[in-house]
Motif scaffolding. Structure first.
Motif, PDB file in Angstrom:
ATOM      1  N   THR A  22      47.717  28.849 -45.526  1.00 22.54           N
ATOM      2  CA  THR A  22      48.993  28.538 -46.170  1.00 22.54           C
ATOM      3  C   THR A  22      49.784  29.804 -46.469  1.00 22.54           C
ATOM      4  O   THR A  22      51.005  29.859 -46.267  1.00 22.54           O
ATOM      5  CB  THR A  22      48.753  27.759 -47.483  1.00 22.54           C
ATOM      6  OG1 THR A  22      48.018  26.567 -47.204  1.00 22.54           O
ATOM      7  CG2 THR A  22      50.068  27.403 -48.152  1.00 22.54           C
ATOM      8  N   THR A  23      49.088  30.840 -46.934  1.00 22.89           N
ATOM      9  CA  THR A  23      49.749  32.107 -47.253  1.00 22.89           C
ATOM     10  C   THR A  23      50.313  32.761 -45.996  1.00 22.89           C
ATOM     11  O   THR A  23      51.395  33.359 -46.022  1.00 22.89           O
ATOM     12  CB  THR A  23      48.767  33.060 -47.958  1.00 22.89           C
ATOM     13  OG1 THR A  23      48.235  32.414 -49.120  1.00 22.89           O
ATOM     14  CG2 THR A  23      49.468  34.340 -48.387  1.00 22.89           C
ATOM     15  N   ARG A  24      49.577  32.664 -44.888  1.00 23.55           N
ATOM     16  CA  ARG A  24      50.087  33.207 -43.620  1.00 23.55           C
ATOM     17  C   ARG A  24      51.386  32.500 -43.216  1.00 23.55           C
ATOM     18  O   ARG A  24      52.329  33.132 -42.725  1.00 23.55           O
ATOM     19  CB  ARG A  24      49.041  33.040 -42.521  1.00 23.55           C
ATOM     20  CG  ARG A  24      47.877  34.009 -42.602  1.00 23.55           C
ATOM     21  CD  ARG A  24      47.092  34.025 -41.305  1.00 23.55           C
ATOM     22  NE  ARG A  24      45.890  34.830 -41.427  1.00 23.55           N
ATOM     23  CZ  ARG A  24      44.688  34.351 -41.715  1.00 23.55           C
ATOM     24  NH1 ARG A  24      44.545  33.036 -41.915  1.00 23.55           N
ATOM     25  NH2 ARG A  24      43.642  35.135 -41.804  1.00 23.55           N
ATOM     26  N   GLN A  25      51.422  31.193 -43.406  1.00 22.49           N
ATOM     27  CA  GLN A  25      52.633  30.436 -43.080  1.00 22.49           C
ATOM     28  C   GLN A  25      53.796  30.864 -43.967  1.00 22.49           C
ATOM     29  O   GLN A  25      54.931  31.025 -43.492  1.00 22.49           O
ATOM     30  CB  GLN A  25      52.362  28.932 -43.235  1.00 22.49           C
ATOM     31  CG  GLN A  25      51.361  28.377 -42.229  1.00 22.49           C
ATOM     32  CD  GLN A  25      50.976  26.936 -42.530  1.00 22.49           C
ATOM     33  OE1 GLN A  25      51.557  26.287 -43.407  1.00 22.49           O
ATOM     34  NE2 GLN A  25      49.992  26.418 -41.815  1.00 22.49           N
ATOM     35  N   ASP A  26      53.506  31.048 -45.263  1.00 24.02           N
ATOM     36  CA  ASP A  26      54.549  31.504 -46.195  1.00 24.02           C
ATOM     37  C   ASP A  26      55.046  32.890 -45.803  1.00 24.02           C
ATOM     38  O   ASP A  26      56.256  33.167 -45.868  1.00 24.02           O
ATOM     39  CB  ASP A  26      54.006  31.531 -47.625  1.00 24.02           C
ATOM     40  CG  ASP A  26      53.732  30.145 -48.177  1.00 24.02           C
ATOM     41  OD1 ASP A  26      54.326  29.181 -47.665  1.00 24.02           O
ATOM     42  OD2 ASP A  26      52.912  30.028 -49.110  1.00 24.02           O
TER      43      ASP A  26
END
Length: 289
Positions: free
Chosen positions: A29-33
């Motif tokens: 999720t953090t990579r997507q953000d």
């Protein structure tokens, strides 16, 4: 039927795998953000295009076509007819700037999560190597998930640490430093891979040092030697000899040995003098205090 210590190991492993799965999901999720934030320039560019073409906007329009001078194409930008276009323009610029400012936050968070995942993977690796109750008794205190749940108002017991500190050389290679005599033994005999490089001060008590590489750069070896010197009784003297070898040449000491005592079948010695600047850099590079 499994013995009680085997059940404890299995229970802890299940919890660790669950933690790893949760951390990995948060990393995704953090990579997507982060990827979204890194696209801030496109958002900013669209705001500039809208600003440059406000003259062609008519009240009530739901979209506006603009010529993009960057790639020579025509783009269609959506407009919310119920909100003044000038206000929408300000929001576009503000949102782009907010995305730009969030990049360091997501980068730090991703790095923290990656470090956390690596620690959990190492804990799993440590548990998977346990073959008897004695080995479990030596390390079970490191896994607080087995401790009884605290009652309301009770002071929480801090989570135990892994048996080593973790530093990082300039090229990113990790250098592990044992904490205690028993931790040294765990690090050298259970966690170190055969071709990892291993260091220790010659004939003087100190931490076991493991370089997580089978072919470390010369500068990384120098870093490890500085750490070996600093984490030994030679620290105050500021100089001494350090043993270098590979972990496969390190074995358990003779019968009745004290914790942390090992035998080394093949090694070489190097004279080391403390380098304050190098030690200061290593202190700043620490990944796991």
């Amino acid at each position: 039927m499994k013995l009680s210590w085997e059940n404890a190991v299995s229970t802890t492993l299940r919890q660790l795998h669950k933690n790893l799965k949760r951390t990995t999901s948060t990393m995704d999720t953090t990579r997507q953000d982060l990827q979204l934030a890194e696209g801030w320039e496109n958002n900013y560019h669209e705001a500039v295009l809208l600003q440059s073409n406000l003259y062609s906007y008519k009240k009530g329009d739901t979209q506006i076509s603009v010529d993009d001078w960057k790639d020579g194409t025509t783009k269609t930008l959506a407009i919310e007819p119920r909100i003044p276009v000038e206000e929408q323009l300000k929001k576009r610029f503000k949102a782009a700037k907010k995305l730009q400012k969030s990049i360091p936050h997501f980068e730090r968070r991703l790095k923290m999560l990656q470090s956390k995942a690596l620690i959990v993977e190492e804990e799993i690796g440590l548990l998977e190597k346990i073959s008897c109750e004695e080995e479990w008794e030596q390390i079970k205190h490191r896994f607080p998930s087995l401790s009884p749940q605290s009652k309301p108002g009770q002071k929480k017991i801090p989570a135990p640490k892994l048996p080593y500190k973790k530093y990082q050389a300039k090229d990113g290679t990790e250098i592990w430093v044992g904490r205690t005599a028993r931790d040294n033994e765990t690090l050298s005999l259970k966690l170190a891979r055969g071709n990892d490089w291993w260091l220790h001060t010659a004939d003087v008590p100190g931490s076991h040092i493991v370089i997580r590489s089978e072919a470390p750069a010369q500068e990384t070896l120098y870093d490890a030697m500085q750490l070996a010197l600093q984490h030994s009784r030679l620290a105050k003297a500021g100089e001494g000899e350090v043993i270098l070898t590979q972990a496969k040449f390190v074995s358990r000491g003779p019968g009745g040995h004290r914790p942390g005592t090992v035998s080394v079948s093949k090694h070489k010695k190097c004279r080391v003098v403390a380098d304050p600047a190098q030690l200061e850099r290593l202190k700043k590079s620490i990944l796991l205090p």
